[in-house]
Design a protein around this motif. Structure first.
Motif, short mmCIF file in Angstrom:
data_model
loop_
_atom_site.label_atom_id
_atom_site.label_comp_id
_atom_site.label_asym_id
_atom_site.label_seq_id
_atom_site.Cartn_x
_atom_site.Cartn_y
_atom_site.Cartn_z
N PHE A 175 0.25 5.49 22.16
CA PHE A 175 0.20 6.95 22.28
C PHE A 175 1.55 7.49 22.74
O PHE A 175 1.93 8.61 22.40
CB PHE A 175 -0.90 7.38 23.25
CG PHE A 175 -2.30 7.09 22.77
CD1 PHE A 175 -2.78 7.70 21.62
CD2 PHE A 175 -3.12 6.21 23.43
CE1 PHE A 175 -4.06 7.45 21.15
CE2 PHE A 175 -4.41 5.95 22.99
CZ PHE A 175 -4.88 6.57 21.84
N THR A 180 0.84 -1.19 0.00
CA THR A 180 0.00 0.00 0.00
C THR A 180 0.87 1.24 0.00
O THR A 180 1.82 1.33 0.78
CB THR A 180 -0.89 0.02 1.26
OG1 THR A 180 -1.56 -1.24 1.39
CG2 THR A 180 -1.92 1.14 1.19
N ARG A 181 0.52 2.18 -0.85
CA ARG A 181 1.30 3.42 -0.89
C ARG A 181 1.01 4.27 0.35
O ARG A 181 -0.15 4.47 0.73
CB ARG A 181 0.98 4.23 -2.15
CG ARG A 181 1.84 5.45 -2.30
CD ARG A 181 2.20 5.75 -3.74
NE ARG A 181 3.15 6.85 -3.83
CZ ARG A 181 4.46 6.69 -3.62
NH1 ARG A 181 4.96 5.50 -3.36
NH2 ARG A 181 5.27 7.73 -3.70
N SER A 182 2.07 4.74 0.99
CA SER A 182 1.90 5.57 2.19
C SER A 182 3.15 6.43 2.39
O SER A 182 4.27 5.93 2.24
CB SER A 182 1.67 4.69 3.42
OG SER A 182 1.28 5.46 4.54
N HIS A 183 2.95 7.69 2.70
CA HIS A 183 4.06 8.59 3.06
C HIS A 183 5.21 8.52 2.06
O HIS A 183 6.39 8.48 2.47
CB HIS A 183 4.58 8.26 4.47
CG HIS A 183 3.69 8.75 5.57
ND1 HIS A 183 3.58 10.08 5.91
CD2 HIS A 183 2.83 8.10 6.40
CE1 HIS A 183 2.74 10.24 6.92
NE2 HIS A 183 2.25 9.05 7.22
N GLY A 184 4.91 8.46 0.79
CA GLY A 184 5.99 8.45 -0.20
C GLY A 184 6.82 7.18 -0.17
O GLY A 184 8.04 7.21 -0.32
N GLY A 185 6.16 6.06 0.02
CA GLY A 185 6.84 4.77 0.00
C GLY A 185 5.79 3.67 -0.11
O GLY A 185 4.62 3.95 -0.37
N ARG A 243 6.33 6.08 9.45
CA ARG A 243 6.57 6.18 8.00
C ARG A 243 7.08 7.55 7.55
O ARG A 243 7.97 7.63 6.70
CB ARG A 243 5.32 5.77 7.22
CG ARG A 243 5.15 4.26 7.12
CD ARG A 243 3.86 3.87 6.41
NE ARG A 243 2.71 4.14 7.23
CZ ARG A 243 2.20 3.30 8.14
NH1 ARG A 243 2.73 2.11 8.30
NH2 ARG A 243 1.15 3.64 8.85
N MET A 254 2.54 -1.06 12.68
CA MET A 254 2.25 -0.62 11.32
C MET A 254 1.07 0.34 11.30
O MET A 254 1.05 1.30 10.53
CB MET A 254 1.94 -1.85 10.45
CG MET A 254 1.66 -1.53 9.00
SD MET A 254 1.42 -3.01 8.00
CE MET A 254 -0.25 -3.49 8.47
N GLU A 255 0.09 0.11 12.19
CA GLU A 255 -1.09 0.96 12.21
C GLU A 255 -0.92 2.18 13.13
O GLU A 255 -1.43 3.25 12.84
CB GLU A 255 -2.31 0.14 12.67
CG GLU A 255 -2.65 -0.97 11.68
CD GLU A 255 -3.83 -1.82 12.12
OE1 GLU A 255 -4.24 -1.72 13.29
OE2 GLU A 255 -4.33 -2.59 11.28
N LYS A 256 -0.23 1.99 14.25
CA LYS A 256 -0.22 3.03 15.29
C LYS A 256 1.15 3.66 15.54
O LYS A 256 1.24 4.57 16.36
CB LYS A 256 -0.72 2.42 16.62
CG LYS A 256 -2.09 1.78 16.54
CD LYS A 256 -2.46 1.16 17.89
CE LYS A 256 -3.78 0.42 17.83
NZ LYS A 256 -4.10 -0.24 19.12
N GLN A 265 4.15 0.51 2.04
CA GLN A 265 3.99 -0.30 3.25
C GLN A 265 3.53 -1.68 2.82
O GLN A 265 2.42 -1.83 2.31
CB GLN A 265 2.98 0.33 4.19
CG GLN A 265 2.74 -0.50 5.45
CD GLN A 265 4.00 -0.64 6.28
OE1 GLN A 265 4.55 0.33 6.77
NE2 GLN A 265 4.48 -1.88 6.45
N SER A 319 4.33 6.39 19.64
CA SER A 319 4.22 7.24 18.45
C SER A 319 4.76 8.64 18.71
O SER A 319 5.25 9.30 17.80
CB SER A 319 2.78 7.30 17.98
OG SER A 319 1.95 7.90 18.97
N THR A 320 4.69 9.08 19.96
CA THR A 320 5.19 10.41 20.30
C THR A 320 6.68 10.53 20.06
O THR A 320 7.16 11.56 19.59
CB THR A 320 4.87 10.72 21.78
OG1 THR A 320 3.45 10.69 21.96
CG2 THR A 320 5.42 12.09 22.19
N GLU A 327 3.40 5.40 13.69
CA GLU A 327 3.75 6.73 13.14
C GLU A 327 5.23 6.82 12.77
O GLU A 327 5.88 7.84 13.03
CB GLU A 327 3.34 7.85 14.12
CG GLU A 327 1.85 7.82 14.43
CD GLU A 327 1.33 9.06 15.16
OE1 GLU A 327 2.00 10.10 15.15
OE2 GLU A 327 0.21 8.97 15.73
#
Lengths: 282, 282
Positions: free
Chosen positions: A261, A9-14, A68, A62-64, A16, A264-265, A66
């Protein structure tokens, strides 16, 4: 080696991707996630491994996580393996989230019935890197490793044992001394047996006490983490590094808990920190 | 108004909260998520609403949307409501993901049995803003709105009808002309009845055709989105804006699909774009 593409899947210019393959080490199909930033034809990029915590698969970070945007910015491939073997034939416990499936603790088990499939150390240290080398534009001369909780334990222990392989090692809220806390002692006893001497190569604090060193280590730990006092005990790592004269950066983050949470920070900060070290190696 | 705190978690230099309350409009308990960046005592911050798509709750964007770093940077409160009433007493269909629970389409239903609980328009336009005003450090003179898919439809229609309320409006892969596509026509017919004239205030393209305008509109749409051709039909919005002389920025993003891998890629950009407009209003 047969690699099956589950999704790309395309994401953030790459891209996944999620992939699966029959693993020789675990004797099961294993699934993992890889993010590959856009790159020039033939270009190879450094690699950041991320080992996940109890109950997780490749999918949680991969989902949470952050990661990419930062990996795309720095040109780093991000690899997220599963945390244990899976499948009907794999022994498990029915009511324990902290042992069995989802809780491989990155060891090669030697006790029955776990020893046949629970070989996450060899899977992460040897089999999956070979597959990555063969299938992705990865510069395996430039690898770093991080992880969360049980995966932070994995990152620190695999990183300390493989100080030649990994340019830098980091962790989010890691189990730093599994041999001395309930999660770890329970798992190591059952996977490895009661001889605690055999546990020490799977214990970051014990590895440092026994002489392992890494010049570039970063740890973030939330002060509002419910597991800090009983299971994580960051102070043991601080003491071990201090006693060893090892210049680790161990940061207590005010008010943060054990969740994504928190991860990802500080993820972008960890990626940038690894990138700085990986790129100084060129 | 009674607001119950479900959870409050530190993340990205702010607090990610989840709250629930008994809603007068829907006649049910409603749950929503709010991210509040750290701020000075007494400071009020502008607000960005995010309306979610089919099957989603407040949680999807909270976990996968990657908005917190940007909202903390720009000092913006991010509000993510649910997509429909929930609970045992709420009528639903047993086997349709695109109608009933999780698919409120941001309308006030007038047809039985939907009209009693399915009042998401009034909930988003009146009840929840009053609750936000009373309970959070929100400067309600500075509000913007965005959303995804069905929630993009919600953001565009609520935004176009409320052009005085919202400084800027944006959307990710929105349903732009629900009256003319299967998802929308099915929902509007059952919530509103067969008189298509009543649908037009819930249709972004029809609203623009009927004279609604907004000076600041941004839309991102992936070219690899499986729903583009049949359900989203971005070209209809491009045509409507062109015919109306309305200067919308509608960007086709090469290779991106309909998922949060797409949304998260452009979320920081949308937050920054809204922040630019919200802060020029001070």
């Amino acid at each position: 080696m047969t690699l099956r593409t589950v999704s790309e899947t395309r994401s953030h210019g790459g891209i996944q991707g999620v992939y699966s393959h029959p693993s020789i080490e675990t004797g099961t199909d294993m699934t993992f996630a890889v993010f590959v930033p856009d790159h020039e034809p033939g270009e190879k990029m450094p690699v950041l491994w991320y080992l996940s915590g109890l109950t997780c698969t490749h999918a949680n970070v991969m989902e949470k996580g952050e990661y990419r945007a930062a990996c795309a910015e720095h040109g780093i491939i991000f690899i997220a393996p599963d945390t244990s073997p899976r499948g009907d034939g794999v022994p498990d416990t029915s009511d324990e989230y902290d042992f069995g499936k989802g809780a491989g603790f990155y060891v090669d088990a030697v006790q029955q019935p776990w020893s046949k499939h629970y070989r996450m150390r060899s899977y992460i240290e040897r089999e999956l890197p070979d597959l990555i080398t063969a299938s992705f534009p990865a510069d395996m001369q430039r690898q770093s490793i991080t992880g969360h909780s049980m995966g932070g334990h994995g990152a620190l222990t695999i990183g300390l044992r493989g100080s030649d392989r990994f340019t830098s090692i980091s962790a989010f809220s890691p189990i730093v001394a599994p041999g001395k806390v309930p999660w770890g002692a329970k798992a190591l006893a059952r996977y490895l047996g009661e001889d605690r001497a055999a546990w020490r190569e799977y214990d970051a604090v014990a590895l440092i006490e026994d002489g392992a060193r890494h010049p570039h280590m970063l740890v973030d730990q939330g002060t509002a983490d419910n597991f800090l006092e009983e299971q994580l005990q960051t102070h043991q790592l601080i003491t071990a590094c201090k006693d060893a004269g090892m210049p680790a950066e161990i940061r207590m983050q005010d008010g943060y808990d054990h969740s994504y949470f928190f991860i990802s920070t500080f993820m972008a900060d960890h990626v940038a920190w690894h990138a700085k070290h990986l790129k100084s190696e060129i």
